[in-house]
Write a protein that holds these residues in place. Structure first.
Motif, PDB file in Angstrom:
ATOM      1  N   ASP A   1       0.809  -1.215   0.000  1.00 57.88           N
ATOM      2  CA  ASP A   1       0.000   0.000   0.000  1.00 57.88           C
ATOM      3  C   ASP A   1       0.843   1.266   0.000  1.00 57.88           C
ATOM      4  OD1 ASP A   1      -2.283  -1.525   0.001  1.00 57.88           O
ATOM      5  OD2 ASP A   1      -2.621  -1.367   2.164  1.00 57.88           O
ATOM      6  N   HIS A   2       1.964   1.252   0.720  1.00 63.95           N
ATOM      7  CA  HIS A   2       2.716   2.487   0.937  1.00 63.95           C
ATOM      8  C   HIS A   2       4.042   2.545   0.187  1.00 63.95           C
ATOM      9  CE1 HIS A   2       0.116   4.038   4.181  1.00 63.95           C
ATOM     10  NE2 HIS A   2      -0.093   2.763   4.436  1.00 63.95           N
ATOM     11  N   GLY A   3       4.525   1.430  -0.322  1.00 60.40           N
ATOM     12  CA  GLY A   3       5.843   1.431  -0.925  1.00 60.40           C
ATOM     13  C   GLY A   3       6.926   1.486   0.133  1.00 60.40           C
ATOM     14  N   GLY A   4       8.160   1.217  -0.278  1.00 62.22           N
ATOM     15  CA  GLY A   4       9.263   1.288   0.670  1.00 62.22           C
ATOM     16  C   GLY A   4      10.098   0.034   0.706  1.00 62.22           C
ATOM     17  N   VAL A   5      10.766  -0.156   1.834  1.00 62.96           N
ATOM     18  CA  VAL A   5      11.750  -1.228   1.991  1.00 62.96           C
ATOM     19  C   VAL A   5      11.452  -2.008   3.265  1.00 62.96           C
ATOM     20  CG1 VAL A   5      14.215  -1.739   2.256  1.00 62.96           C
ATOM     21  CG2 VAL A   5      13.494   0.185   0.842  1.00 62.96           C
ATOM     22  N   TRP A   6      11.642  -3.318   3.182  1.00 61.43           N
ATOM     23  CA  TRP A   6      11.542  -4.178   4.368  1.00 61.43           C
ATOM     24  C   TRP A   6      12.947  -4.704   4.654  1.00 61.43           C
ATOM     25  CZ3 TRP A   6       7.801  -8.964   4.838  1.00 61.43           C
ATOM     26  CH2 TRP A   6       7.876  -9.481   6.139  1.00 61.43           C
ATOM     27  N   PHE A   7      13.465  -4.354   5.836  1.00 60.77           N
ATOM     28  CA  PHE A   7      14.852  -4.664   6.194  1.00 60.77           C
ATOM     29  C   PHE A   7      14.894  -5.615   7.377  1.00 60.77           C
ATOM     30  CE2 PHE A   7      18.534  -3.910   8.881  1.00 60.77           C
ATOM     31  CZ  PHE A   7      19.590  -3.971   7.978  1.00 60.77           C
ATOM     32  N   GLY A   8      15.847  -6.563   7.338  1.00 60.40           N
ATOM     33  CA  GLY A   8      16.032  -7.465   8.471  1.00 60.40           C
ATOM     34  C   GLY A   8      17.150  -8.451   8.228  1.00 60.40           C
ATOM     35  N   TRP A   9      17.236  -9.410   9.107  1.00 61.88           N
ATOM     36  CA  TRP A   9      18.244 -10.478   9.020  1.00 61.88           C
ATOM     37  C   TRP A   9      17.813 -11.482   7.952  1.00 61.88           C
ATOM     38  CZ3 TRP A   9      18.060 -15.209  12.646  1.00 61.88           C
ATOM     39  CH2 TRP A   9      19.131 -16.073  12.372  1.00 61.88           C
ATOM     40  N   SER A  10      18.776 -11.970   7.200  1.00 61.93           N
ATOM     41  CA  SER A  10      18.508 -12.921   6.114  1.00 61.93           C
ATOM     42  C   SER A  10      18.235 -14.331   6.622  1.00 61.93           C
ATOM     43  CB  SER A  10      19.709 -12.969   5.162  1.00 61.93           C
ATOM     44  OG  SER A  10      20.851 -13.492   5.853  1.00 61.93           O
ATOM     45  N   GLY A  11      18.621 -14.608   7.872  1.00 64.91           N
ATOM     46  CA  GLY A  11      18.559 -15.975   8.379  1.00 64.91           C
ATOM     47  C   GLY A  11      19.846 -16.741   8.112  1.00 64.91           C
ATOM     48  N   GLN A  12      20.786 -16.102   7.428  1.00 62.71           N
ATOM     49  CA  GLN A  12      22.058 -16.737   7.080  1.00 62.71           C
ATOM     50  C   GLN A  12      23.171 -16.235   7.999  1.00 62.71           C
ATOM     51  OE1 GLN A  12      22.117 -19.157   4.663  1.00 62.71           O
ATOM     52  NE2 GLN A  12      19.892 -18.788   4.677  1.00 62.71           N
ATOM     53  N   GLU A  13      24.181 -17.083   8.163  1.00 60.53           N
ATOM     54  CA  GLU A  13      25.345 -16.728   8.964  1.00 60.53           C
ATOM     55  C   GLU A  13      26.543 -16.429   8.075  1.00 60.53           C
ATOM     56  OE1 GLU A  13      26.220 -19.524  12.040  1.00 60.53           O
ATOM     57  OE2 GLU A  13      24.170 -19.539  12.830  1.00 60.53           O
ATOM     58  N   THR A  14      27.435 -15.579   8.562  1.00 65.08           N
ATOM     59  CA  THR A  14      28.650 -15.237   7.853  1.00 65.08           C
ATOM     60  C   THR A  14      29.832 -15.328   8.813  1.00 65.08           C
ATOM     61  OG1 THR A  14      29.761 -13.524   6.544  1.00 65.08           O
ATOM     62  CG2 THR A  14      28.353 -12.781   8.354  1.00 65.08           C
ATOM     63  N   ASP A  15      31.023 -15.579   8.284  1.00 66.45           N
ATOM     64  CA  ASP A  15      32.201 -15.693   9.140  1.00 66.45           C
ATOM     65  C   ASP A  15      32.561 -14.350   9.779  1.00 66.45           C
ATOM     66  OD1 ASP A  15      32.449 -18.376   8.585  1.00 66.45           O
ATOM     67  OD2 ASP A  15      33.809 -18.055   6.890  1.00 66.45           O
ATOM     68  N   GLU A  16      32.345 -13.270   9.029  1.00 67.34           N
ATOM     69  CA  GLU A  16      32.674 -11.945   9.546  1.00 67.34           C
ATOM     70  C   GLU A  16      31.613 -10.956   9.097  1.00 67.34           C
ATOM     71  OE1 GLU A  16      36.322  -8.633   9.462  1.00 67.34           O
ATOM     72  OE2 GLU A  16      36.517 -10.566   8.461  1.00 67.34           O
ATOM     73  N   PHE A  17      31.048 -10.224  10.043  1.00 68.66           N
ATOM     74  CA  PHE A  17      29.996  -9.263   9.716  1.00 68.66           C
ATOM     75  C   PHE A  17      30.579  -8.101   8.928  1.00 68.66           C
ATOM     76  CE2 PHE A  17      27.536  -5.424  10.692  1.00 68.66           C
ATOM     77  CZ  PHE A  17      26.276  -5.833  10.252  1.00 68.66           C
ATOM     78  N   THR A  18      29.946  -7.784   7.799  1.00 67.37           N
ATOM     79  CA  THR A  18      30.403  -6.676   6.956  1.00 67.37           C
ATOM     80  C   THR A  18      29.368  -5.561   6.853  1.00 67.37           C
ATOM     81  OG1 THR A  18      29.503  -7.661   4.922  1.00 67.37           O
ATOM     82  CG2 THR A  18      31.748  -8.291   5.562  1.00 67.37           C
ATOM     83  N   GLY A  19      28.109  -5.881   7.142  1.00 63.15           N
ATOM     84  CA  GLY A  19      27.061  -4.882   7.001  1.00 63.15           C
ATOM     85  C   GLY A  19      26.564  -4.722   5.586  1.00 63.15           C
ATOM     86  N   SER A  20      27.096  -5.515   4.647  1.00 57.74           N
ATOM     87  CA  SER A  20      26.645  -5.413   3.257  1.00 57.74           C
ATOM     88  C   SER A  20      25.200  -5.884   3.162  1.00 57.74           C
ATOM     89  CB  SER A  20      27.535  -6.241   2.332  1.00 57.74           C
ATOM     90  OG  SER A  20      27.518  -7.602   2.697  1.00 57.74           O
ATOM     91  N   VAL A  21      24.412  -5.216   2.324  1.00 55.89           N
ATOM     92  CA  VAL A  21      22.975  -5.440   2.224  1.00 55.89           C
ATOM     93  C   VAL A  21      22.637  -6.148   0.923  1.00 55.89           C
ATOM     94  CG1 VAL A  21      20.703  -4.325   2.195  1.00 55.89           C
ATOM     95  CG2 VAL A  21      22.536  -3.389   3.625  1.00 55.89           C
ATOM     96  N   ASN A  22      21.795  -7.178   1.033  1.00 52.75           N
ATOM     97  CA  ASN A  22      21.312  -7.905  -0.142  1.00 52.75           C
ATOM     98  C   ASN A  22      19.902  -7.433  -0.469  1.00 52.75           C
ATOM     99  OD1 ASN A  22      23.635  -9.771   0.171  1.00 52.75           O
ATOM    100  ND2 ASN A  22      22.489 -10.476   1.957  1.00 52.75           N
ATOM    101  N   TYR A  23      19.644  -7.125  -1.755  1.00 50.94           N
ATOM    102  CA  TYR A  23      18.343  -6.598  -2.163  1.00 50.94           C
ATOM    103  C   TYR A  23      17.612  -7.590  -3.055  1.00 50.94           C
ATOM    104  CZ  TYR A  23      20.292  -2.099  -0.680  1.00 50.94           C
ATOM    105  OH  TYR A  23      20.856  -1.089   0.043  1.00 50.94           O
TER     106      TYR A  23
END
Length: 461
Positions: free
Chosen positions: A36-58
Motif C-alpha cells: 500500500d505504501h511502498g518502501g523497503v523491508w529490512f532485516g536479518w537474512s537468516g544466514q550466517e557469515t564468518d565476519e559481519f560486513t554490514g553489506s545489504v542484499n536486495y
C-alpha cells in the motif's frame, strides 16, 4: 504518501513469481503495508557469515516490495536470537519467568546486533520516510537510530504480550531497556491489557508523567505515545484461498477421513506459550467424562516445529508426543484414533480447507499477544453451518472475539466442559455467535491495523 521503511528480525524474501518466502501473520501484515505504501523491508537474512560486513542484499518482488537483508555472525545468532530474544525476552513476555535465562553475554549480543541493524539500515532511510520497527528482537533499535542522527518519525509495534511490572522488573537493566524504547514517537501494543502494563511500568519504575487516557508518556522532556492496535488478518486475501482447488481438496480429505465424526482442530507453532500439553489434558478429561463420545470427535493438532535448538522447545515436543500417545493408546480402536498430531507446516490453502471442515476450533494459548489462527478459523467457516471457536481468555484476540467460548487454558475441566458445549451447540446459536465474530474479523483487518498505526505515526512526535 510517505514511504515506509519496515524493520523486523526476519524478512519474507520473495521467491520466484513474487511469492513470499515466509508465512505467518507478521509476514502477511507487513507485505500488505508495503504494497500500500511502498518502501523497503529490512532485516536479518537468516544466514550466517564468518565476519559481519554490514553489506545489504536486495530483492524486489513482482508486487513492488523491496527487501533488504544482512547476514549475521554465528555468535550474533546465538547471543541475540537464541539468547536474549528467545531465551530471555520471549519467556518473560509470556509470563514464564521460570524459563527465563539471564545471561550477561546474551544482553551484550542483543545490543550489538541492534547496533548493527541501525548502522546497516541507515543508508536506506530517506528524509520524509516513516520507520516502523517490529517486535521484541529490536526494542532498542529506535534509540540506536537516534544516536546515528535519524530524525524521522519512528514507530514500534510489539506483537507479544507486555508482562506486568512485578514480573518485568526481574529483568536485569530493565529500566535501561525501556528508556531506549521511549526514543520512538509511537509505541503499539496488541490490546489494552498489554498497553496498561507498559504504562504502569513507565509511571511506577521510571517516574514518567503518564496520561493513561491519551497514552502520552513524558520523560526527560521527550514525549512518546503508546496505544493499542489489535492486528487482524488480510481477510479478503485469506477468504480467496477457499476458492482454490487445494483448499477444497484439503476440506474433502479431512471430512472423508473423519468418517462422520466431528473434526476439532488446533493450529499452533510448537511453543510452550501455546498451551498444547494443557490442551491435550483437557481433551483427555473430556473423553474420561464422556467415553461414549470417542466415536463422535477427532482432534487434529497441527504444530510445526520452531526454535528447535532451544532445550525448552525440545522438551515441549517430547511432552506433546507423550501425551498424544497416552490418549491414543488408551482410547484407540482398530479403525479409530482420537488424536492426530501433525508436526509440520501447511499452506494457507490447506489450512483454509482444514478449518472449513472442522466444526470446532480449539485455540487455547496460555498467553498470546493476539492469535491470528482464531481469526482465520472464523473467516473460513460456512455462515450457514459454522463451527464453534473455543478461545483462551488469555489470548489478545479474546478482547475482540468475546462471542467465542472463552476458556481458562490452565483448567482441564474448563476445556472439557466447553468441548461438550461446542459439540452440542444448536445451529441457531452457532450462527448467531459466528455472525458477531465474523463482523469483527472482517472489519478489524490488517488493512485497518496498518492504516491506524501509520496515520498515528504520521502525526506523532
Amino acid at each position: 504518501m510517505a514511504r515506509l521503511v519496515v524493520i523486523s528480525n526476519r524478512v519474507a524474501v520473495p521467491k520466484a513469481r513474487g511469492v513470499p518466502g515466509a508465512q505467518g501473520g507478521l509476514a502477511g501484515a507487513l507485505n500488505a503495508a508495503l504494497r500500500d505504501h511502498g518502501g523497503v523491508w529490512f532485516g536479518w537474512s537468516g544466514q550466517e557469515t564468518d565476519e559481519f560486513t554490514g553489506s545489504v542484499n536486495y530483492v524486489r518482488s513482482a508486487e513492488g516490495v523491496t527487501t533488504a537483508t544482512i547476514d549475521l555472525e554465528h555468535q550474533d545468532v546465538q547471543e541475540y536470537y537464541y539468547g536474549y530474544a528467545n531465551s530471555t525476552l520471549w519467556p518473560l513476555f509470556h509470563y514464564r519467568i521460570d524459563l527465563t535465562q539471564y545471561e550477561r553475554e546474551f544482553g551484550k549480543g542483543y545490543e550489538r546486533v541492534n547496533r548493527r541493524f541501525a548502522e546497516s539500515v541507515l543508508p536506506l532511510i530517506d528524509p520524509g520516510d516513516m520507520v516502523w520497527v517490529h517486535d521484541y528482537h529490536l526494542l532498542p533499535l529506535g534509540n540506536q537510530l537516534r544516536e546515528n542522527g535519524v530524525t524521522n518519525k519512528l514507530g514500534f509495534f510489539l506483537h507479544t504480550p507486555w508482562p506486568p511490572t512485578n514480573l518485568f522488573v526481574s529483568l536485569p537493566y530493565h529500566d535501561r531497556l525501556v528508556r531506549t524504547m521511549l526514543a520512538y514517537d509511537l509505541l503499539g501494543f496488541q490490546n489494552n491489557t498489554w498497553l496498561e502494563s507498559f504504562l504502569h511500568y513507565c509511571g511506577k519504575e521510571l517516574g514518567a508523567d503518564v496520561d493513561h487516557a491519551s497514552g502520552r508518556i513524558t520523560l526527560d522532556g521527550k514525549v512518546t505515545t503508546a496505544r493499542a492496535y489489535p492486528i487482524g488478518i488480510d481477510y479478503d486475501h485469506f477468504v480467496q484461498k477457499g476458492d482454490t482447488g487445494e483448499a477444497r481438496q484439503a476440506q474433502q480429505r479431512l471430512i472423508s477421513s473423519c468418517r462422520r465424526r466431528t473434526a476439532m482442530i488446533g493450529v499452533d507453532r510448537l511453543d510452550y506459550s501455546k498451551g498444547l500439553p494443557e490442551r491435550l489434558d483437557g481433551i483427555a478429561r473430556f473423553f474420561d467424562r464422556h467415553p461414549d463420545r470417542v466415536r463422535d470427535l477427532v482432534f487434529i493438532q497441527i504444530a510445526p516445529p520452531s526454535r528447535e535448538n532451544l532445550e525448552s522447545y525440545q522438551d515441549i515436543r517430547e511432552t506433546l508426543e507423550q501425551k498424544t500417545g497416552q490418549i491414543n493408546g488408551a482410547r484407540s480402536e482398530v479403525d479409530l484414533v482420537p488424536v492426530r498430531y501433525v508436526n509440520k507446516g501447511q499452506s494457507q490453502e490447506q489450512l483454509f480447507g482444514f478449518y472449513r471442515a472442522s466444526k470446532i476450533g480449539l485455540v487455547t494459548p496460555l498467553r498470546d499477544g493476539m492469535n491470528l489462527v482464531a481469526k482465520e478459523y472464523v473467516a473460513a467457516q460456512d455462515p450457514d453451518d459454522p463451527g464453534v471457536l473455543i478461545l483462551s481468555q488469555f489470548a489478545g484476540a479474546a478482547q475482540q472475539l468475546s462471542d467465542a467460548l472463552l476458556v481458562n487454558p490452565h483448567s482441564a475441566d474448563d476445556i472439557a466442559h466447553n468441548i461438550r458445549l461446542a459439540l452440542d451447540m444448536p445451529l441457531e446459536e452457532r450462527k448467531e455467535r459466528h455472525g458477531k465474530l465474523l463482523k469483527s474479523v472482517r472489519e478489524e483487518n490488517v488493512q485497518r491495523w496498518t492504516a491506524n498505526f501509520v496515520d498515528d505515526l504520521s502525526q506523532a512526535g
